[in-house]
Design a protein around this motif. Structure first.
Motif, PDB file in Angstrom:
ATOM      1  N   UNK A 166     -31.644  14.313  21.201  1.00 59.10           N
ATOM      2  CA  UNK A 166     -32.124  14.982  20.286  1.00 59.10           C
ATOM      3  C   UNK A 166     -31.524  16.228  19.908  1.00 59.10           C
ATOM      4  N   UNK A 167     -30.771  17.128  20.728  1.00 59.86           N
ATOM      5  CA  UNK A 167     -29.773  18.121  20.484  1.00 59.86           C
ATOM      6  C   UNK A 167     -28.631  17.681  19.617  1.00 59.86           C
ATOM      7  N   UNK A 168     -27.953  16.473  20.073  1.00 56.04           N
ATOM      8  CA  UNK A 168     -27.135  15.983  19.326  1.00 56.04           C
ATOM      9  C   UNK A 168     -27.278  15.473  17.873  1.00 56.04           C
ATOM     10  N   UNK A 169     -28.355  15.233  17.651  1.00 56.54           N
ATOM     11  CA  UNK A 169     -28.795  14.673  16.192  1.00 56.54           C
ATOM     12  C   UNK A 169     -29.209  16.109  15.486  1.00 56.54           C
ATOM     13  N   UNK A 170     -29.728  16.921  16.018  1.00 57.55           N
ATOM     14  CA  UNK A 170     -30.176  18.256  15.448  1.00 57.55           C
ATOM     15  C   UNK A 170     -28.805  19.048  14.987  1.00 57.55           C
ATOM     16  N   UNK A 171     -27.853  18.829  15.971  1.00 54.26           N
ATOM     17  CA  UNK A 171     -26.654  19.613  15.566  1.00 54.26           C
ATOM     18  C   UNK A 171     -25.947  19.030  14.477  1.00 54.26           C
ATOM     19  N   UNK A 172     -25.865  17.467  14.399  1.00 55.82           N
ATOM     20  CA  UNK A 172     -25.366  16.727  13.286  1.00 55.82           C
ATOM     21  C   UNK A 172     -26.103  16.916  12.099  1.00 55.82           C
ATOM     22  N   UNK A 173     -27.347  17.091  11.982  1.00 54.94           N
ATOM     23  CA  UNK A 173     -28.225  17.302  10.889  1.00 54.94           C
ATOM     24  C   UNK A 173     -27.886  18.854  10.263  1.00 54.94           C
ATOM     25  N   UNK A 174     -27.804  19.687  11.528  1.00 53.97           N
ATOM     26  CA  UNK A 174     -27.501  21.159  10.994  1.00 53.97           C
ATOM     27  C   UNK A 174     -26.198  21.296  10.383  1.00 53.97           C
ATOM     28  N   UNK A 175     -25.148  20.451  10.760  1.00 50.42           N
ATOM     29  CA  UNK A 175     -23.842  20.446  10.317  1.00 50.42           C
ATOM     30  C   UNK A 175     -23.972  19.968   8.715  1.00 50.42           C
ATOM     31  N   UNK A 176     -24.999  18.941   8.574  1.00 49.40           N
ATOM     32  CA  UNK A 176     -24.683  18.463   7.356  1.00 49.40           C
ATOM     33  C   UNK A 176     -25.565  19.290   6.314  1.00 49.40           C
ATOM     34  N   UNK A 177     -26.643  19.877   6.668  1.00 46.79           N
ATOM     35  CA  UNK A 177     -27.479  20.515   5.966  1.00 46.79           C
ATOM     36  C   UNK A 177     -27.127  21.842   5.537  1.00 46.79           C
ATOM     37  N   UNK A 178     -26.604  22.766   6.511  1.00 49.23           N
ATOM     38  CA  UNK A 178     -25.927  23.935   6.255  1.00 49.23           C
ATOM     39  C   UNK A 178     -24.594  24.029   5.601  1.00 49.23           C
ATOM     40  N   UNK A 179     -23.829  22.820   5.803  1.00 44.51           N
ATOM     41  CA  UNK A 179     -22.646  22.727   5.033  1.00 44.51           C
ATOM     42  C   UNK A 179     -22.921  22.563   3.535  1.00 44.51           C
ATOM     43  N   UNK A 180     -24.111  21.484   3.333  1.00 47.44           N
ATOM     44  CA  UNK A 180     -24.337  21.235   1.799  1.00 47.44           C
ATOM     45  C   UNK A 180     -24.866  22.570   1.196  1.00 47.44           C
ATOM     46  N   UNK A 181     -25.622  23.273   1.859  1.00 48.48           N
ATOM     47  CA  UNK A 181     -26.369  24.232   1.378  1.00 48.48           C
ATOM     48  C   UNK A 181     -25.344  25.333   0.786  1.00 48.48           C
ATOM     49  N   UNK A 182     -24.395  25.794   1.934  1.00 49.98           N
ATOM     50  CA  UNK A 182     -23.321  26.872   1.692  1.00 49.98           C
ATOM     51  C   UNK A 182     -22.284  26.426   0.832  1.00 49.98           C
ATOM     52  N   UNK A 183     -21.593  25.087   0.952  1.00 48.88           N
ATOM     53  CA  UNK A 183     -20.954  24.547   0.109  1.00 48.88           C
ATOM     54  C   UNK A 183     -21.227  24.239  -1.500  1.00 48.88           C
ATOM     55  N   UNK A 184     -22.547  24.015  -1.535  1.00 50.00           N
ATOM     56  CA  UNK A 184     -22.976  23.788  -3.063  1.00 50.00           C
ATOM     57  C   UNK A 184     -22.884  25.039  -3.822  1.00 50.00           C
ATOM     58  N   UNK A 185     -23.455  26.345  -3.176  1.00 50.60           N
ATOM     59  CA  UNK A 185     -23.362  27.533  -3.854  1.00 50.60           C
ATOM     60  C   UNK A 185     -22.000  28.387  -3.966  1.00 50.60           C
ATOM     61  N   UNK A 186     -21.345  28.004  -2.473  1.00 53.58           N
ATOM     62  CA  UNK A 186     -20.157  29.246  -2.400  1.00 53.58           C
ATOM     63  C   UNK A 186     -18.810  28.308  -2.337  1.00 53.58           C
ATOM     64  N   UNK A 187     -18.782  27.062  -2.282  1.00 55.74           N
ATOM     65  CA  UNK A 187     -17.526  26.463  -1.994  1.00 55.74           C
ATOM     66  C   UNK A 187     -16.821  26.603  -3.228  1.00 55.74           C
ATOM     67  N   UNK A 188     -15.381  26.843  -2.948  1.00 54.51           N
ATOM     68  CA  UNK A 188     -14.474  27.114  -3.827  1.00 54.51           C
ATOM     69  C   UNK A 188     -13.042  26.753  -3.398  1.00 54.51           C
ATOM     70  N   UNK A 189     -13.029  26.410  -2.215  1.00 53.06           N
ATOM     71  CA  UNK A 189     -11.588  25.961  -1.532  1.00 53.06           C
ATOM     72  C   UNK A 189     -11.799  24.646  -0.812  1.00 53.06           C
TER      73      UNK A 189
END
Length: 295
Positions: A166-189
């Protein structure tokens, strides 16, 4: 005769109709975001419920995902004329997860070797051309999908295995979710513009930060481990998940396909969701063995 041919200028009503006919603007992720969220929540909920109440169901789900993933990759490889021997590959895709869950690491290694030998024998009997290419493609598919995914089932059979998966799945989901949110609004490089132009260093930092918060909380409250174990687990999972995402993007770019299939609305194919999990599973398993001594 068209308006251009006749010399007449289109009326305002005609121009308005053409303007209204323009396609709707796609999301910044390039996908149907509501459908992607709905499918993601359903998949994660089903997996977590299975882990908590029906652990064996996770084995069945893993086998199904592995088989579909193998079919998707094999289908994509055929675009470049690489024919995968599907019969032994699919048999191995079913056998490897069960071997990992019921027999452990030794059984998984034996099943992998047996699958490779079966692929070799199957293609040796077949008279199709380019047998060597077919054998290598089959072994590649088995190693990429069912073999790496089976490490999640090795983790499941350990003490507190349900919580660890369950922790493995939550970490993978966190990776995708936070990466998308931050990258969508602030991603430039971009991290690797030739492989995955939408992946940015800002999004990677968001993935690492968000997953670290989840990892520390999981280590302290669920795994009964020190906080630093959560940090190590989160950073390693994000690195592995990102490598898995890049690897699949590289394969798709080489084959000239956008998605492995369209089975999951808003996500593409099963492999478009498994790409992070298959790379993260052996990393989480090995860290659990080395740092906590669960085996």
């Amino acid at each position: 005769m068209s308006a251009a041919d006749s010399g007449r200028v289109p009326s305002r009503r005609t121009r308005n109709r053409k303007a209204d006919a323009k396609p709707a603007k796609a999301s910044r992720a390039g996908r149907n975001l509501p459908a992607a969220i709905a499918v993601g929540v359903i998949l994660l909920g089903a997996l977590l419920i299975g882990l908590l109440f029906f652990p064996f169901a996770i084995v069945v789900i893993a086998v199904a995902f592995a088989a579909v993933g193998v079919w998707e990759v094999s289908r994509a490889l055929e675009v470049r004329g690489m024919k995968v021997p599907l019969v032994p590959v699919l048999v191995g895709s079913v056998g490897l997860p069960f071997a990992a869950f019921f027999g452990g690491t030794e059984a998984l290694a034996f099943a992998m070797v047996a699958t490779a030998v079966a692929i070799l024998l199957w293609r040796s009997i077949d008279t199709a051309e380019e047998a060597i290419q077919s054998i290598l493609a089959g072994i590649f598919v088995v190693l990429w999908v069912p073999f790496l995914l089976s490490f999640a089932l090795l983790l499941l059979r350990e003490p507190d295995g349900q919580i660890r998966v369950a922790v493995l799945l939550l970490l993978v989901v966190s990776n995708d979710t936070f990466g998308y949110l931050v990258g969508a609004f602030f991603g430039k490089h971009p991290m690797a513009p030739k492989i995955s132009p939408k992946k940015s260093w800002e999004g990677f930092a968001g993935s690492a930060g968000g997953a670290t918060i989840v990892g520390v909380a999981a280590a302290v409250f669920f795994l009964d481990q020190p906080w630093w174990f959560g940090v190590v687990l989160a950073v390693a999972t994000v690195a592995a998940a990102t490598a898995g995402d890049f690897s699949e993007s590289m394969v798709k770019r080489e084959l000239g396909v956008k998605d492995m299939s369209n089975l999951l609305p808003g996500h593409g194919g099963v492999m478009d969701r498994l790409d992070s999990v298959v790379f993260a599973s052996p990393v989480v398993f090995l860290l659990s063995v080395l740092l906590t001594g669960v085996s």
